[in-house]
Design a protein around this motif. Sequence first.
Motif, PDB file in Angstrom:
ATOM      1  N   SER A 116       3.276  -1.660  -9.744  1.00 15.13           N
ATOM      2  CA  SER A 116       4.365  -2.343 -10.785  1.00 15.13           C
ATOM      3  C   SER A 116       4.770  -3.582 -10.083  1.00 15.13           C
ATOM      4  CB  SER A 116       5.256  -1.357 -11.024  1.00 15.13           C
ATOM      5  OG  SER A 116       6.183  -0.831  -9.974  1.00 15.13           O
ATOM      6  N   LEU A 117       5.283  -4.417 -10.624  1.00 13.09           N
ATOM      7  CA  LEU A 117       5.899  -5.580 -10.264  1.00 13.09           C
ATOM      8  C   LEU A 117       7.344  -5.049  -9.386  1.00 13.09           C
ATOM      9  CD1 LEU A 117       6.365  -8.822 -10.218  1.00 13.09           C
ATOM     10  CD2 LEU A 117       7.755  -8.472 -12.314  1.00 13.09           C
ATOM     11  N   ASN A 118       7.852  -4.352  -9.873  1.00  7.80           N
ATOM     12  CA  ASN A 118       8.955  -3.684  -8.913  1.00  7.80           C
ATOM     13  C   ASN A 118       8.566  -3.115  -7.551  1.00  7.80           C
ATOM     14  OD1 ASN A 118      10.828  -3.985 -11.081  1.00  7.80           O
ATOM     15  ND2 ASN A 118      10.763  -2.006 -11.893  1.00  7.80           N
ATOM     16  N   LYS A 119       7.363  -2.642  -7.554  1.00  6.27           N
ATOM     17  CA  LYS A 119       6.909  -2.276  -6.192  1.00  6.27           C
ATOM     18  C   LYS A 119       6.480  -3.255  -5.354  1.00  6.27           C
ATOM     19  CE  LYS A 119       5.174   2.443  -7.679  1.00  6.27           C
ATOM     20  NZ  LYS A 119       4.033   3.316  -7.862  1.00  6.27           N
ATOM     21  N   GLY A 175      -6.660   5.834   9.522  1.00  5.62           N
ATOM     22  CA  GLY A 175      -7.692   5.119   8.725  1.00  5.62           C
ATOM     23  C   GLY A 175      -8.277   6.208   7.484  1.00  5.62           C
ATOM     24  N   ILE A 176      -8.719   7.075   8.249  1.00  3.92           N
ATOM     25  CA  ILE A 176      -9.271   8.272   7.093  1.00  3.92           C
ATOM     26  C   ILE A 176      -8.066   8.563   6.272  1.00  3.92           C
ATOM     27  CG2 ILE A 176     -10.038  10.451   6.904  1.00  3.92           C
ATOM     28  CD1 ILE A 176     -11.568   9.933   9.523  1.00  3.92           C
ATOM     29  N   CYS A 177      -7.017   8.729   6.553  1.00  2.35           N
ATOM     30  CA  CYS A 177      -5.899   9.026   5.701  1.00  2.35           C
ATOM     31  C   CYS A 177      -5.383   8.225   4.658  1.00  2.35           C
ATOM     32  CB  CYS A 177      -4.869   9.479   6.577  1.00  2.35           C
ATOM     33  SG  CYS A 177      -4.742  10.991   7.632  1.00  2.35           S
ATOM     34  N   ALA A 178      -5.557   6.851   5.035  1.00  6.09           N
ATOM     35  CA  ALA A 178      -5.388   5.690   4.392  1.00  6.09           C
ATOM     36  C   ALA A 178      -6.454   5.553   3.357  1.00  6.09           C
ATOM     37  CB  ALA A 178      -5.205   4.571   5.169  1.00  6.09           C
ATOM     38  N   GLY A 179      -7.674   5.748   3.783  1.00  6.74           N
ATOM     39  CA  GLY A 179      -9.001   5.532   2.888  1.00  6.74           C
ATOM     40  C   GLY A 179      -8.734   6.786   1.862  1.00  6.74           C
ATOM     41  N   VAL A 180      -8.453   8.060   2.265  1.00  4.10           N
ATOM     42  CA  VAL A 180      -8.373   9.064   1.017  1.00  4.10           C
ATOM     43  C   VAL A 180      -7.086   8.653  -0.045  1.00  4.10           C
ATOM     44  CG1 VAL A 180      -7.705  11.519   0.874  1.00  4.10           C
ATOM     45  CG2 VAL A 180      -9.140  10.696   2.445  1.00  4.10           C
ATOM     46  N   LEU A 181      -6.168   8.150   0.491  1.00  2.00           N
ATOM     47  CA  LEU A 181      -4.973   7.564  -0.236  1.00  2.00           C
ATOM     48  C   LEU A 181      -5.550   6.598  -1.306  1.00  2.00           C
ATOM     49  CD1 LEU A 181      -2.028   7.733   2.175  1.00  2.00           C
ATOM     50  CD2 LEU A 181      -2.444   9.219   0.377  1.00  2.00           C
ATOM     51  N   ILE A 182      -6.433   5.898  -0.848  1.00  2.87           N
ATOM     52  CA  ILE A 182      -6.548   4.682  -1.557  1.00  2.87           C
ATOM     53  C   ILE A 182      -7.641   5.113  -2.711  1.00  2.87           C
ATOM     54  CG2 ILE A 182      -8.111   2.698  -1.672  1.00  2.87           C
ATOM     55  CD1 ILE A 182      -6.934   1.900   1.180  1.00  2.87           C
ATOM     56  N   VAL A 183      -8.572   6.052  -2.257  1.00  2.00           N
ATOM     57  CA  VAL A 183      -9.449   6.599  -3.278  1.00  2.00           C
ATOM     58  C   VAL A 183      -8.622   7.482  -4.316  1.00  2.00           C
ATOM     59  CG1 VAL A 183     -11.430   8.253  -3.646  1.00  2.00           C
ATOM     60  CG2 VAL A 183     -11.558   6.621  -1.854  1.00  2.00           C
ATOM     61  N   TRP A 184      -7.888   8.089  -3.780  1.00  2.00           N
ATOM     62  CA  TRP A 184      -7.139   8.953  -4.681  1.00  2.00           C
ATOM     63  C   TRP A 184      -6.116   8.198  -5.703  1.00  2.00           C
ATOM     64  CZ3 TRP A 184      -1.380   9.173  -4.456  1.00  2.00           C
ATOM     65  CH2 TRP A 184      -0.765   9.969  -5.391  1.00  2.00           C
ATOM     66  N   CYS A 185      -5.631   7.045  -5.130  1.00  2.00           N
ATOM     67  CA  CYS A 185      -4.945   6.332  -6.141  1.00  2.00           C
ATOM     68  C   CYS A 185      -5.842   5.684  -7.140  1.00  2.00           C
ATOM     69  CB  CYS A 185      -4.119   5.075  -5.557  1.00  2.00           C
ATOM     70  SG  CYS A 185      -2.825   5.696  -4.517  1.00  2.00           S
ATOM     71  N   LEU A 186      -7.171   5.230  -6.694  1.00  2.00           N
ATOM     72  CA  LEU A 186      -8.008   4.715  -7.642  1.00  2.00           C
ATOM     73  C   LEU A 186      -8.593   5.788  -8.587  1.00  2.00           C
ATOM     74  CD1 LEU A 186     -10.006   2.571  -5.301  1.00  2.00           C
ATOM     75  CD2 LEU A 186      -8.339   1.535  -6.849  1.00  2.00           C
ATOM     76  N   LEU A 187      -8.726   7.075  -8.395  1.00  2.00           N
ATOM     77  CA  LEU A 187      -9.254   7.967  -9.087  1.00  2.00           C
ATOM     78  C   LEU A 187      -8.270   8.161 -10.187  1.00  2.00           C
ATOM     79  CD1 LEU A 187     -11.265  10.323  -6.606  1.00  2.00           C
ATOM     80  CD2 LEU A 187     -12.115   8.604  -8.342  1.00  2.00           C
ATOM     81  N   LEU A 188      -6.799   8.387  -9.573  1.00  2.00           N
ATOM     82  CA  LEU A 188      -5.669   8.497 -10.747  1.00  2.00           C
ATOM     83  C   LEU A 188      -5.265   7.255 -11.440  1.00  2.00           C
ATOM     84  CD1 LEU A 188      -3.698  11.328  -8.796  1.00  2.00           C
ATOM     85  CD2 LEU A 188      -5.420  11.300 -10.377  1.00  2.00           C
ATOM     86  N   ARG A 189      -5.837   6.064 -11.221  1.00  2.00           N
ATOM     87  CA  ARG A 189      -5.637   4.964 -11.737  1.00  2.00           C
ATOM     88  C   ARG A 189      -4.203   4.615 -11.663  1.00  2.00           C
ATOM     89  NH1 ARG A 189      -9.448   4.934 -17.203  1.00  2.00           N
ATOM     90  NH2 ARG A 189     -11.449   5.219 -16.119  1.00  2.00           N
ATOM     91  N   ILE A 190      -3.769   4.698 -10.614  1.00  2.00           N
ATOM     92  CA  ILE A 190      -2.201   4.583 -10.303  1.00  2.00           C
ATOM     93  C   ILE A 190      -1.903   3.138 -10.263  1.00  2.00           C
ATOM     94  CG2 ILE A 190      -0.164   4.895  -8.635  1.00  2.00           C
ATOM     95  CD1 ILE A 190      -1.640   7.407  -7.866  1.00  2.00           C
ATOM     96  N   SER A 191      -0.907   2.595 -11.018  1.00  2.00           N
ATOM     97  CA  SER A 191      -0.832   1.226 -11.202  1.00  2.00           C
ATOM     98  C   SER A 191       0.264   0.689 -10.284  1.00  2.00           C
ATOM     99  CB  SER A 191      -0.323   0.746 -12.613  1.00  2.00           C
ATOM    100  OG  SER A 191       0.850   1.495 -12.803  1.00  2.00           O
ATOM    101  N   PHE A 217       0.919  -1.240   0.020  1.00  2.00           N
ATOM    102  CA  PHE A 217       0.075   0.017   0.028  1.00  2.00           C
ATOM    103  C   PHE A 217       0.769   1.331  -0.066  1.00  2.00           C
ATOM    104  CE2 PHE A 217      -1.146   3.196   3.205  1.00  2.00           C
ATOM    105  CZ  PHE A 217      -2.040   3.964   2.331  1.00  2.00           C
ATOM    106  N   TRP A 218       1.855   1.221   0.916  1.00  2.00           N
ATOM    107  CA  TRP A 218       2.855   2.255   0.906  1.00  2.00           C
ATOM    108  C   TRP A 218       3.567   2.820  -0.298  1.00  2.00           C
ATOM    109  CZ3 TRP A 218       2.576   6.145   4.555  1.00  2.00           C
ATOM    110  CH2 TRP A 218       3.602   6.877   4.671  1.00  2.00           C
ATOM    111  N   PHE A 219       3.890   1.642  -0.865  1.00  2.00           N
ATOM    112  CA  PHE A 219       4.636   1.999  -2.223  1.00  2.00           C
ATOM    113  C   PHE A 219       3.760   2.215  -3.426  1.00  2.00           C
ATOM    114  CE2 PHE A 219       8.268  -1.067  -0.911  1.00  2.00           C
ATOM    115  CZ  PHE A 219       9.003   0.107  -0.125  1.00  2.00           C
ATOM    116  N   TRP A 220       2.401   1.821  -3.200  1.00  2.00           N
ATOM    117  CA  TRP A 220       1.254   2.238  -4.416  1.00  2.00           C
ATOM    118  C   TRP A 220       0.975   3.665  -4.096  1.00  2.00           C
ATOM    119  CZ3 TRP A 220      -4.314   1.609  -3.476  1.00  2.00           C
ATOM    120  CH2 TRP A 220      -4.986   1.627  -4.599  1.00  2.00           C
ATOM    121  N   ALA A 221       0.748   3.996  -2.919  1.00  2.00           N
ATOM    122  CA  ALA A 221       0.219   5.350  -2.720  1.00  2.00           C
ATOM    123  C   ALA A 221       1.246   6.447  -2.492  1.00  2.00           C
ATOM    124  CB  ALA A 221      -0.819   5.546  -1.414  1.00  2.00           C
ATOM    125  N   ILE A 222       2.442   6.523  -3.473  1.00  2.00           N
ATOM    126  CA  ILE A 222       3.247   7.425  -3.610  1.00  2.00           C
ATOM    127  C   ILE A 222       2.859   8.758  -4.207  1.00  2.00           C
ATOM    128  CG2 ILE A 222       5.310   8.228  -4.578  1.00  2.00           C
ATOM    129  CD1 ILE A 222       6.298   5.290  -3.930  1.00  2.00           C
TER     130      ILE A 222
END
Length: 477
Positions: free
Chosen positions: A280-283, A262-278, A215-220
């Motif tokens: 990667s295998l490296n992450k 939890g709220i901060c993590a939820g916002v980060l997850i929504v943000w990643c989904l809206l921007l369609r952040i992928s 999650f942490w490497f994804w929500a950069i």
Amino acid sequence: MDSDVEYYYNDALRWTFGFDNPNKAAVIFACLFPLTWLLWSLTWKIKSPWFRWPGILFTSGIVLVNAFCLFKTYSRGGVVAALVGGLYLLWKSTYFDSGWLRGLHSGKTYAGSILGILLIVLFVWTGLGDRSIEPVTTGDASVGHRLVLWRSALEMAVDNPSGFGTGRSGETYMQWYEPLDMSASYRTMVNSYLTFLVEQGWLLSAFLLITFLVFWFWAIPQKSQSFNFEIIVGLRASIVAFLVTGLFSTVMEEPLLWIIPGICAGVLIVWCLLLRISLSLNKLLGASIGGLTVLACLFIGGISQRHFDPLTHQCGLMNGSQTVVEIGKRTPNVTQTWVVVPDKKILGDDYGKLLRQLVLQADIHLKIQDKTSPIPSDSPLLLVGEAVQATPISSSLPVVFLSPSIVPDGQAAQWVKSCPHLSMFLPGIDEDGRAGFWQNCADTAKLDQHAVNTLDGVGLRIDWAWPNVITLIKDLN
């Protein structure tokens, strides 16, 4: 959640804000600190000076009020967490991107410096500054004990990789790992991560750690839009502060403290989904390698700590839950293992420490079992209190009764008859008649006078005369 216990530092009351521990209250304000500083930083983006300067003053007050509440908890771990979260925000924010040297001469930098100085003044004025330097100047038992506890936690995790079970870490530590010259009581490992590792084991800990790192490497945060970038960094900084608080106390067991991260993590997850952040295998590989590296370092630390422990510990099942059942010297000079059936009414809550003393001084190996388990006949026995209520066995090996409880006459006679090498320790203060009962049994069976030992001045709690017990068993071994 609320507690009647009040905590003080010197004569100052530590504010708990309704929690049962001020360290838990500190988590709230530590997590809020990066967010309040982010709010202060964002007010500088207001274009109209008629709204910007009042906003700056207002948000500066919010930062100071939040810090004051944090400082009044007198939680040093909370302050460290807030500081780490704030530094992460400053480090990662756009303010320190390219051209940051020019930004040092801006009004925002000067105002931030003044605000930082006010925070330091507030830190010293509340008295938390003096408490924070105590470990260096005069020493601090809470810090020293934590270090001992954490080292033992690594050894415990290595000794029992599957975990000791929920809520059993503190008790297991006090019984089988706490240094014999220490008497501090613990419910947990005073560290959220080590408590989870000791109680739940390596497999589940590895799963959760790698999941978080993924999650942490994804929500950069992305630097394409500076405004959004700074907000995302602020949310991550609040999570960082929460993670740091778990290092110094077992605060993550409180569900309410998960709301802000939890709220901060939820916002980060929504943000990643809206921007369609992928992702990667490296992450994925980085998260997996990073998590396994951390756990490997902890495991190596546990192996190292176990090397310096004079005792070995083996784990098994007792009453359906995990506990230590065998202890012995790391360099043994014994040929037999004594089976012990303890009784807290006789040995006290810290009976594990007494048994460890016995192992070290009498140079024997002990296997601890529950009184409901069958008593073996092929090992020397140390039966305490109600343990003698088990079905008598025939044994040619040494059998020691410690303050044995009263049993039916026939059962007592069978014990005495079938165990030719029976020895008894009876309380000198006969609180419930057990001493007189077993003395009569011994007289009737005409046991050798050395087989019955009366401990003068001792009642049911035979631990007061434990050195005498060690001496007898050492002679029998």
